[in-house]
Design a protein around this motif. Structure first.
Motif, PDB file in Angstrom:
ATOM      1  N   TRP A   1      -7.633   2.077   5.192  1.00 30.11           N
ATOM      2  CA  TRP A   1      -8.204   2.242   6.872  1.00 30.11           C
ATOM      3  C   TRP A   1      -7.632   1.083   7.670  1.00 30.11           C
ATOM      4  O   TRP A   1      -7.339   1.685   8.906  1.00 30.11           O
ATOM      5  N   ALA A   2      -7.484  -0.252   7.314  1.00 30.58           N
ATOM      6  CA  ALA A   2      -6.859  -1.062   8.129  1.00 30.58           C
ATOM      7  C   ALA A   2      -5.433  -0.705   8.330  1.00 30.58           C
ATOM      8  O   ALA A   2      -4.762  -1.004   9.407  1.00 30.58           O
ATOM      9  N   HIS A   3      -4.547  -0.322   7.432  1.00 30.40           N
ATOM     10  CA  HIS A   3      -3.291   0.075   7.568  1.00 30.40           C
ATOM     11  C   HIS A   3      -3.066   1.009   8.493  1.00 30.40           C
ATOM     12  O   HIS A   3      -2.188   1.212   9.463  1.00 30.40           O
ATOM     13  N   VAL A   4      -4.098   2.411   8.426  1.00 30.83           N
ATOM     14  CA  VAL A   4      -4.066   3.227   9.413  1.00 30.83           C
ATOM     15  C   VAL A   4      -4.166   2.853  10.896  1.00 30.83           C
ATOM     16  O   VAL A   4      -3.390   3.085  11.888  1.00 30.83           O
ATOM     17  N   LEU A   5      -5.295   2.040  10.986  1.00 33.56           N
ATOM     18  CA  LEU A   5      -5.632   1.375  12.530  1.00 33.56           C
ATOM     19  C   LEU A   5      -4.559   0.526  12.913  1.00 33.56           C
ATOM     20  O   LEU A   5      -4.002   0.662  14.096  1.00 33.56           O
TER      21      LEU A   5
ATOM     22  N   MET B   1       0.824  -1.060   0.037  1.00 32.13           N
ATOM     23  CA  MET B   1      -0.094  -0.034   0.007  1.00 32.13           C
ATOM     24  C   MET B   1       0.747   1.344  -0.249  1.00 32.13           C
ATOM     25  O   MET B   1       0.589   1.978  -0.537  1.00 32.13           O
ATOM     26  N   ARG B   2       2.073   1.300   0.951  1.00 31.73           N
ATOM     27  CA  ARG B   2       2.901   2.399   0.705  1.00 31.73           C
ATOM     28  C   ARG B   2       3.353   2.712  -0.706  1.00 31.73           C
ATOM     29  O   ARG B   2       3.800   3.828  -1.282  1.00 31.73           O
ATOM     30  N   ALA B   3       3.665   1.615  -1.461  1.00 34.18           N
ATOM     31  CA  ALA B   3       4.062   1.754  -2.884  1.00 34.18           C
ATOM     32  C   ALA B   3       3.127   2.461  -3.828  1.00 34.18           C
ATOM     33  O   ALA B   3       3.316   3.107  -4.760  1.00 34.18           O
ATOM     34  N   VAL B   4       1.702   2.266  -3.677  1.00 31.26           N
ATOM     35  CA  VAL B   4       0.628   2.747  -4.442  1.00 31.26           C
ATOM     36  C   VAL B   4      -0.338   3.581  -4.146  1.00 31.26           C
ATOM     37  O   VAL B   4      -1.020   4.100  -4.786  1.00 31.26           O
ATOM     38  N   ALA B   5      -0.148   4.278  -2.860  1.00 34.29           N
ATOM     39  CA  ALA B   5      -1.290   5.120  -2.243  1.00 34.29           C
ATOM     40  C   ALA B   5      -0.573   5.766  -1.150  1.00 34.29           C
ATOM     41  O   ALA B   5       0.333   5.710  -0.567  1.00 34.29           O
TER      42      ALA B   5
ATOM     43  N   PRO C   1      -7.603  -5.135  13.252  1.00 36.08           N
ATOM     44  CA  PRO C   1      -9.040  -5.430  13.006  1.00 36.08           C
ATOM     45  C   PRO C   1      -9.379  -6.775  12.771  1.00 36.08           C
ATOM     46  O   PRO C   1      -8.634  -7.430  11.822  1.00 36.08           O
ATOM     47  N   VAL C   2     -10.446  -7.336  13.114  1.00 41.14           N
ATOM     48  CA  VAL C   2     -10.934  -8.659  12.896  1.00 41.14           C
ATOM     49  C   VAL C   2     -12.195  -8.433  11.768  1.00 41.14           C
ATOM     50  O   VAL C   2     -13.222  -7.593  12.592  1.00 41.14           O
ATOM     51  N   PHE C   3     -12.097  -8.918  10.733  1.00 38.06           N
ATOM     52  CA  PHE C   3     -12.884  -8.891   9.676  1.00 38.06           C
ATOM     53  C   PHE C   3     -14.190 -10.044   9.671  1.00 38.06           C
ATOM     54  O   PHE C   3     -13.805 -11.128  10.020  1.00 38.06           O
TER      55      PHE C   3
END
Length: 253
Positions: free
Chosen positions: A58-62, A23-27, A69-71
């Motif tokens: 948002w999961a990355h941020v949390l 995610m760091r690479a694309v966002a 997070p439990v999905f």
């Protein structure tokens, strides 16, 4: 190094590390309202759903703030080779959507909340079918869990994942500039008048809680987009569309 609030399985840490790097690479992220996320005790997180990649920002941020997070993930994923094995070893909860077994997920989720976990439910139940990507009608799982447990519900709006991977697309749209992901955490949804021993879980209470949750998510998305949502939420059934899965094909996604 991330300090986790609750015990996190090794498999979860491994997968999170891989996804965070990707995610760091694309966002790139623009985050507001993180102060509304509880620092103690279990809580429900209810995001809007615009892309198959939208759980990751948002999961990355949390995760960076110590939450794992439990999905509540759709049952078909647990039947997928490798992915299913990873989900089972990363303490995720199976939901067999649109079946009599769907409610079996709620006790597992309630135990996770009691253990202080962040439990995630996409209340729309699938990618939105709204033509302009506004939140569509909500399903009742998040409301039922909130009413049964009294756990705070944090609405989350996100805008940008659909630019990286449009609805039901199979390939991301990569560019020289990282895609902007706007994420907004809202204040807990007011459900106090619907919970407690003197407020039993009635159909009316469930419907009211569901509407409040969807209204809160929509409000936060309006702030991100600088637009007003339609006054009536899109209902797939009223338009003859499948409740779950890719309504433009026979795929169950």
């Amino acid at each position: 190094m991330v300090v986790h609030r609750t015990p996190t399985p090794i498999m979860y840490r491994v997968v999170a590390g891989i996804l965070r790097t990707g995610m760091r690479a694309v966002a790139r992220y623009e985050v507001t309202g993180i102060e509304h996320v509880p620092t103690q005790g279990g809580f429900l997180l209810t995001p809007n759903h615009v892309s198959h990649v939208d759980p990751f920002p948002w999961a990355h941020v949390l995760y960076n703030h110590g939450h794992s997070p439990v999905f509540l993930a759709k049952g078909s994923l647990f039947e997928t080779p490798v992915v299913g094995w990873v989900l089972r070893h990363a303490k995720q909860v199976r939901v067999d959507r649109e079946t009599d077994r769907a409610r079996e997920a709620l006790p597992h989720a309630a135990r996770a909340l009691a253990a202080g976990e962040c439990v995630v439910i996409y209340p729309e139940g699938s990618l939105t079918r709204d033509p302009d990507l506004w939140p569509m009608r909500g399903k009742t799982g998040a409301a039922r869990l909130a009413l049964q447990t009294g756990a705070p519900v944090i609405p989350v709006a996100q805008w940008g994942p659909q630019d990286l991977l449009p609805r039901y697309a199979r390939r991301p749209r990569l560019s020289r500039h990282r895609t902007l992901m706007q994420i907004r955490f809202g204040v807990p949804v007011g459900l106090g008048d619907l919970t407690g021993p003197e407020a039993p879980e009635t159909p009316v209470a469930v419907a009211t809680a569901t509407d409040r949750i969807m209204a809160a998510i929509t409000h936060e998305l309006e702030q991100l987009r600088g637009q007003r949502a339609p006054t009536t939420r899109f209902d797939p059934a009223a338009h003859g569309l499948r409740v779950t899965g890719n309504y433009r094909s026979g795929d169950d996604q």
